[in-house]
Design an enzyme around this catalytic site. Structure first.
Site, PDB file in Angstrom:
ATOM      1  N   ASP A  45      47.102  41.406  55.635  1.00  0.00           N
ATOM      2  CA  ASP A  45      47.973  40.260  55.383  1.00  0.00           C
ATOM      3  C   ASP A  45      49.351  40.517  55.986  1.00  0.00           C
ATOM      4  O   ASP A  45      49.989  41.519  55.691  1.00  0.00           O
ATOM      5  CB  ASP A  45      48.128  40.055  53.865  1.00  0.00           C
ATOM      6  N   TYR A  50      57.989  38.706  57.802  1.00  0.00           N
ATOM      7  CA  TYR A  50      58.127  40.135  57.509  1.00  0.00           C
ATOM      8  C   TYR A  50      58.811  40.856  58.669  1.00  0.00           C
ATOM      9  O   TYR A  50      58.252  40.966  59.764  1.00  0.00           O
ATOM     10  CB  TYR A  50      56.763  40.773  57.195  1.00  0.00           C
ATOM     11  N   GLN A 160      47.358  32.110  48.087  1.00  0.00           N
ATOM     12  CA  GLN A 160      47.832  33.486  47.888  1.00  0.00           C
ATOM     13  C   GLN A 160      49.031  33.435  46.939  1.00  0.00           C
ATOM     14  O   GLN A 160      50.036  32.790  47.236  1.00  0.00           O
ATOM     15  CB  GLN A 160      48.226  34.099  49.238  1.00  0.00           C
ATOM     16  N   TYR A 188      48.926  38.656  45.419  1.00  0.00           N
ATOM     17  CA  TYR A 188      49.851  39.564  46.123  1.00  0.00           C
ATOM     18  C   TYR A 188      50.689  40.354  45.124  1.00  0.00           C
ATOM     19  O   TYR A 188      50.714  40.066  43.939  1.00  0.00           O
ATOM     20  CB  TYR A 188      50.705  38.812  47.156  1.00  0.00           C
TER      21      TYR A 188
HETATM   22  P1  NAP Z   1      52.805  45.920  46.132  1.00  0.00           P
HETATM   23  O1  NAP Z   1      51.607  46.007  46.969  1.00  0.00           O
HETATM   24  O2  NAP Z   1      52.703  45.413  44.746  1.00  0.00           O
HETATM   25  O3  NAP Z   1      53.538  47.333  46.063  1.00  0.00           O
HETATM   26  C1  NAP Z   1      53.948  47.995  47.221  1.00  0.00           C
HETATM   27  C2  NAP Z   1      54.695  49.265  46.811  1.00  0.00           C
HETATM   28  O4  NAP Z   1      53.799  50.140  46.118  1.00  0.00           O
HETATM   29  C3  NAP Z   1      55.235  50.003  47.980  1.00  0.00           C
HETATM   30  O5  NAP Z   1      56.485  50.526  47.602  1.00  0.00           O
HETATM   31  C4  NAP Z   1      54.228  51.132  48.196  1.00  0.00           C
HETATM   32  O6  NAP Z   1      54.868  52.261  48.712  1.00  0.00           O
HETATM   33  C5  NAP Z   1      53.745  51.384  46.793  1.00  0.00           C
HETATM   34  N1  NAP Z   1      52.348  51.834  46.742  1.00  0.00           N
HETATM   35  C6  NAP Z   1      51.249  51.173  47.189  1.00  0.00           C
HETATM   36  N2  NAP Z   1      50.139  51.847  46.922  1.00  0.00           N
HETATM   37  C7  NAP Z   1      50.533  52.985  46.272  1.00  0.00           C
HETATM   38  C8  NAP Z   1      49.820  54.096  45.707  1.00  0.00           C
HETATM   39  N3  NAP Z   1      48.491  54.158  45.771  1.00  0.00           N
HETATM   40  N4  NAP Z   1      50.564  55.085  45.115  1.00  0.00           N
HETATM   41  C9  NAP Z   1      51.912  55.012  45.043  1.00  0.00           C
HETATM   42  N5  NAP Z   1      52.627  53.978  45.544  1.00  0.00           N
HETATM   43  C10 NAP Z   1      51.947  52.972  46.166  1.00  0.00           C
HETATM   44  O7  NAP Z   1      53.935  45.056  46.828  1.00  0.00           O
HETATM   45  P2  NAP Z   1      54.090  43.924  47.901  1.00  0.00           P
HETATM   46  O8  NAP Z   1      54.293  44.534  49.233  1.00  0.00           O
HETATM   47  O9  NAP Z   1      55.133  42.998  47.357  1.00  0.00           O
HETATM   48  O10 NAP Z   1      52.733  43.075  47.856  1.00  0.00           O
HETATM   49  C11 NAP Z   1      51.611  43.349  48.652  1.00  0.00           C
HETATM   50  C12 NAP Z   1      51.509  42.397  49.831  1.00  0.00           C
HETATM   51  O11 NAP Z   1      51.356  41.049  49.384  1.00  0.00           O
HETATM   52  C13 NAP Z   1      52.741  42.331  50.715  1.00  0.00           C
HETATM   53  O12 NAP Z   1      52.903  43.503  51.503  1.00  0.00           O
HETATM   54  C14 NAP Z   1      52.502  41.061  51.473  1.00  0.00           C
HETATM   55  O13 NAP Z   1      51.573  41.273  52.512  1.00  0.00           O
HETATM   56  C15 NAP Z   1      51.936  40.178  50.351  1.00  0.00           C
HETATM   57  N6  NAP Z   1      52.976  39.345  49.707  1.00  0.00           N
HETATM   58  C16 NAP Z   1      52.903  37.990  49.856  1.00  0.00           C
HETATM   59  C17 NAP Z   1      53.882  37.182  49.287  1.00  0.00           C
HETATM   60  C18 NAP Z   1      53.803  35.693  49.481  1.00  0.00           C
HETATM   61  O14 NAP Z   1      54.796  35.003  49.152  1.00  0.00           O
HETATM   62  N7  NAP Z   1      52.704  35.169  49.951  1.00  0.00           N
HETATM   63  C19 NAP Z   1      54.935  37.731  48.555  1.00  0.00           C
HETATM   64  C20 NAP Z   1      54.959  39.115  48.383  1.00  0.00           C
HETATM   65  C21 NAP Z   1      53.974  39.907  48.963  1.00  0.00           C
HETATM   66  P3  NAP Z   1      54.389  52.989  50.071  1.00  0.00           P
HETATM   67  O15 NAP Z   1      54.290  51.957  51.135  1.00  0.00           O
HETATM   68  O16 NAP Z   1      55.481  53.982  50.317  1.00  0.00           O
HETATM   69  O17 NAP Z   1      53.063  53.633  49.740  1.00  0.00           O
END
Ligand code: NAP
Length: 273
Positions: A45, A50, A160, A188
């Site tokens: 995604d 981004y 999403q 997400y």
């Molecule tokens: P998330 O996936 O909830 O959390 C990401 C954080 O968790 C990062 O700091 C990552 O650090 C850490 N992390 C991930 N796996 C880990 C593990 N196994 N152990 C320890 N730490 C871990 O946050 P998010 O990026 O907000 O959400 C995920 C995705 O959803 C986004 O990247 C984006 O693609 C999508 N999204 C969409 C929207 C929308 O409006 N549609 C909004 C927000 C997000 P490291 O990278 O250092 O491991």
């Protein structure tokens, strides 16, 4: 890896997010995304938003030579979601991603341009083969009904939305609407975007399964048919940990304990962006 349909295509229930991945060490981030593909987390995604396109460039490097393995999703910003704007934004995303098609193209959140224009442009892109399916993001149940009315049945592949243990609002109305309308719910920020605080219940269940608390959280979030999660990590080991959560099957008792510890809140629909 366990999979379910998004827009008629079988997609693994655990994918990979890329928000802010351009801030990670570039080679490490590319390695992480490739490790995720190796582990079966083929849903990537991303979005034009981004890093102002730089995340898409990281993805391009990661999927170089492996495009056919990937279910590739990107998003158009609401301000760009006029009919002509969608076409321009899509071309720019395709260029940055170094591909000729997106597997799914989403409207990032509802905006000022009429949905008729945005969805009309998505349909044109689909007819041209530049997107194989399309969907929306951050739509509540009512807005989703409107979108499906405009696009027609079976056209919108997914919504999403924010979905994690502390924010289970999609389970109040949205998931039922998605099922009725025949589309997937992609959750997400499964770790609430930041530091993840475990809890005694999570730790206890994790210990019993020889898993991590994060894996238990992910397994809970994809336990219901039609739901998907897209955790982001720029680290190969952590990506593998997340992908492996797809193989973790929680018992009815585990689910009941988590349900009690992290209840669906009564009030509120979509959190404000
Ligand atoms: P998330 O996936 O909830 O959390 C990401 C954080 O968790 C990062 O700091 C990552 O650090 C850490 N992390 C991930 N796996 C880990 C593990 N196994 N152990 C320890 N730490 C871990 O946050 P998010 O990026 O907000 O959400 C995920 C995705 O959803 C986004 O990247 C984006 O693609 C999508 N999204 C969409 C929207 C929308 O409006 N549609 C909004 C927000 C997000 P490291 O990278 O250092 O491991």
């Amino acid at each position: 890896m366990r999979a379910g349909p998004i827009g008629g295509v079988e997609v693994p229930v655990i994918g990979m997010g890329t928000w802010a991945i351009e801030r990670d060490d570039r080679a490490g981030a590319v390695r992480a995304l490739r490790a995720g593909l190796d582990a079966g987390a083929r849903h990537i995604d991303t979005a034009e938003m981004y890093g102002s396109g730089r995340a898409e460039e990281v993805v391009a490097e990661a999927i170089d030579g492996r495009r056919d393995e990937v279910f590739l999703v990107s998003k158009v910003l609401p301000d760009n979601a006029s009919r002509a704007g969608v076409h321009r934004a899509c071309e720019a995303s395709l260029r940055r991603l170094r591909t000729d098609r997106l597997d799914c193209y989403l409207l990032h959140w509802p905006g000022r341009h009429p949905l008729e224009e945005t969805l009309g442009a998505f349909e044109e892109l689909r007819a041209q083969g530049k997107v194989l399916s399309y969907g929306v993001s951050n739509f509540d149940a009512d807005l989703l009904e409107d979108a499906v009315r405009i696009a027609g049945p079976g056209r919108i592949a997914c919504d999403q939305v924010l979905y994690h243990l502390g924010e289970r609002y999609p389970e109040r109305r949205l998931l039922a609407a998605c099922r009725r309308l025949g589309l997937a719910l992609v959750g997400y920020s499964p770790f609430a975007s930041g530091p993840f605080t475990s809890s005694p219940v999570l730790d206890d269940i994790a210990r019993a399964h020889g898993a991590t608390a994060r894996q238990v959280a992910l397994a809970f979030l994809v336990r219901l048919p039609g739901t998907f999660a897209i955790p982001k990590s720029g680290n190969a080991g952590r990506v593998r940990e997340n992908a492996a959560a797809a193989g973790l099957v929680l018992s009815a008792e585990d689910v009941a304990r988590l349900d009690a510890a992290f209840p669906v809140r009564d009030a509120g629909e979509l959190p404000t962006l």
